[in-house]
Scaffold this active site. Structure first.
Site, PDB file in Angstrom:
ATOM      1  N   LEU A  37      44.268  36.354  39.131  1.00 52.21           N
ATOM      2  CA  LEU A  37      43.768  35.190  38.400  1.00 52.21           C
ATOM      3  C   LEU A  37      42.627  34.558  39.182  1.00 52.21           C
ATOM      4  CD1 LEU A  37      47.052  33.396  37.230  1.00 52.21           C
ATOM      5  CD2 LEU A  37      45.292  34.346  35.731  1.00 52.21           C
ATOM      6  N   ASP A  38      41.593  34.119  38.486  1.00 51.11           N
ATOM      7  CA  ASP A  38      40.497  33.400  39.128  1.00 51.11           C
ATOM      8  C   ASP A  38      41.021  32.121  39.773  1.00 51.11           C
ATOM      9  OD1 ASP A  38      38.697  35.276  38.235  1.00 51.11           O
ATOM     10  OD2 ASP A  38      38.122  34.133  36.461  1.00 51.11           O
ATOM     11  N   PRO A  39      40.327  31.610  40.802  1.00 49.20           N
ATOM     12  CA  PRO A  39      40.778  30.373  41.444  1.00 49.20           C
ATOM     13  C   PRO A  39      40.990  29.217  40.466  1.00 49.20           C
ATOM     14  CG  PRO A  39      39.122  31.415  42.797  1.00 49.20           C
ATOM     15  CD  PRO A  39      39.198  32.216  41.526  1.00 49.20           C
ATOM     16  N   ALA A  41      41.900  29.361  37.416  1.00 46.54           N
ATOM     17  CA  ALA A  41      42.951  29.665  36.439  1.00 46.54           C
ATOM     18  C   ALA A  41      44.331  29.347  36.991  1.00 46.54           C
ATOM     19  CB  ALA A  41      42.874  31.128  36.035  1.00 46.54           C
ATOM     20  N   ARG A 171      36.620  34.659  29.751  1.00 48.91           N
ATOM     21  CA  ARG A 171      35.317  33.972  29.833  1.00 48.91           C
ATOM     22  C   ARG A 171      34.187  34.807  29.259  1.00 48.91           C
ATOM     23  NH1 ARG A 171      33.740  35.048  35.675  1.00 48.91           N
ATOM     24  NH2 ARG A 171      35.473  36.329  36.393  1.00 48.91           N
TER      25      ARG A 171
END
Length: 286
Positions: A37-39, A41, A171
């Site tokens: 997961l992206d930071p 998220a 995104r």
């Protein structure tokens, strides 16, 4: 300690940092995770502890579900609100136009991986190149969006709910939607609500984690695979890496991965049923 831990990852930390926190809290060196997961998220992050790390590659590839928010009239280099603004627009389409444009993003779609992603090109992560101001040629990828719907929050902001195949970039969907609408769009919020067959209801927060937090058994994460039960002698052979004669097994399913259990329902590991034999895929040695 052996098993899976489902984390509700908080925002502003990387998945790696979350795993490092688990490693320290549980005093366990072998800890890994599935589905970065992206930071920015939050949400479901599947973490494997101890011998469960060997089974990460065998986690069933379920669809993932997300809740997101996007803002129209803006583009950034990261495709989300954390990036450098590239363009602004006041020509904001109405809700009917947004809903109509979403139709193109249901079903089978093609995506270009974002430059700010962990995809490797010639041995380098794309985000490493992006931070150097470089752009790499990327190959389009296929993705499947099973469900997609939106709710208008304001003139410029919409909530987005979707279920999609593994490897789908939310995104990128939002950025492509903004391009289709001609005004641009960026993701401002992302929360994963389901992954690998686990939901937020299975998850614990990092601030709730303790050495006494129970882990989910490895076989729980494999439960979408059919089960095969073997005798004591067959269990010994299988646990030593030997294949088993299919005709001697009580199994009428199709070829593929299966969970293998010995006497007293002891989980032995995952096997591959193919042709006339059951062979070892991954052993779970107690």
């Amino acid at each position: 300690m052996n098993g899976f831990l489902i984390l509700d990852k908080p925002a502003e930390i990387t998945s790696f940092s979350a795993v490092r926190h688990v490693r320290r809290c549980l005093s366990e060196k072998k800890v890994g995770h599935s589905g970065t997961l992206d930071p920015m998220a939050t949400g479901v992050l599947t973490v494997a502890v101890g011998r469960a790390t060997a089974f990460l590659e065998l986690l069933p590839d379920h669809d993932k579900s997300y809740e997101s928010v996007f803002r129209l009239g803006l583009t950034t280099d990261t495709l989300d609100i954390t990036g450098t603004i590239l363009s602004r627009s006041d020509d904001i389409p109405d809700e009917a136009a947004v809903r109509s444009a979403l139709d193109a993003f249901r079903g089978e779609i093609t995506q270009l991986p974002p430059m700010y992603s962990a995809v490797k090109v010639n041995g380098q992560r794309l985000y490493e190149l992006a931070r150097q101001g470089r752009e790499a040629a990327r190959q389009p990828r296929q993705a499947t969006v099973c469900a997609l719907d939106c709710e208008r929050l304001s003139e410029r902001e919409y909530a987005l709910r979707l279920s999609c195949s593994s490897g789908t970039y939310v995104r990128s969907i939002i950025d492509d939607l903004g391009r289709a609408l001609g005004c641009g769009a960026v993701m401002t919020y992302l929360r994963r609500t389901r992954a690998n067959g686990f939901a937020l209801s299975d998850a614990v927060r990092l601030d709730e984690l303790s050495p006494d937090t129970p882990l989910l058994p490895v076989e729980r994460a494999m439960e979408t695979y059919p089960a095969v039960y073997v005798t004591e002698k067959q269990a010994v052979r299988f646990s030593n890496g030997g294949s088993l004669d299919r005709e001697r097994l009580r199994f009428e399913g199709e070829d593929g991965l299966v969970r293998v259990y010995g006497p007293k329902n002891a989980f032995l590991g995952v096997g591959t049923m193919g042709g006339d034999a059951l062979s070892v895929k991954k052993l779970y040695l107690v």
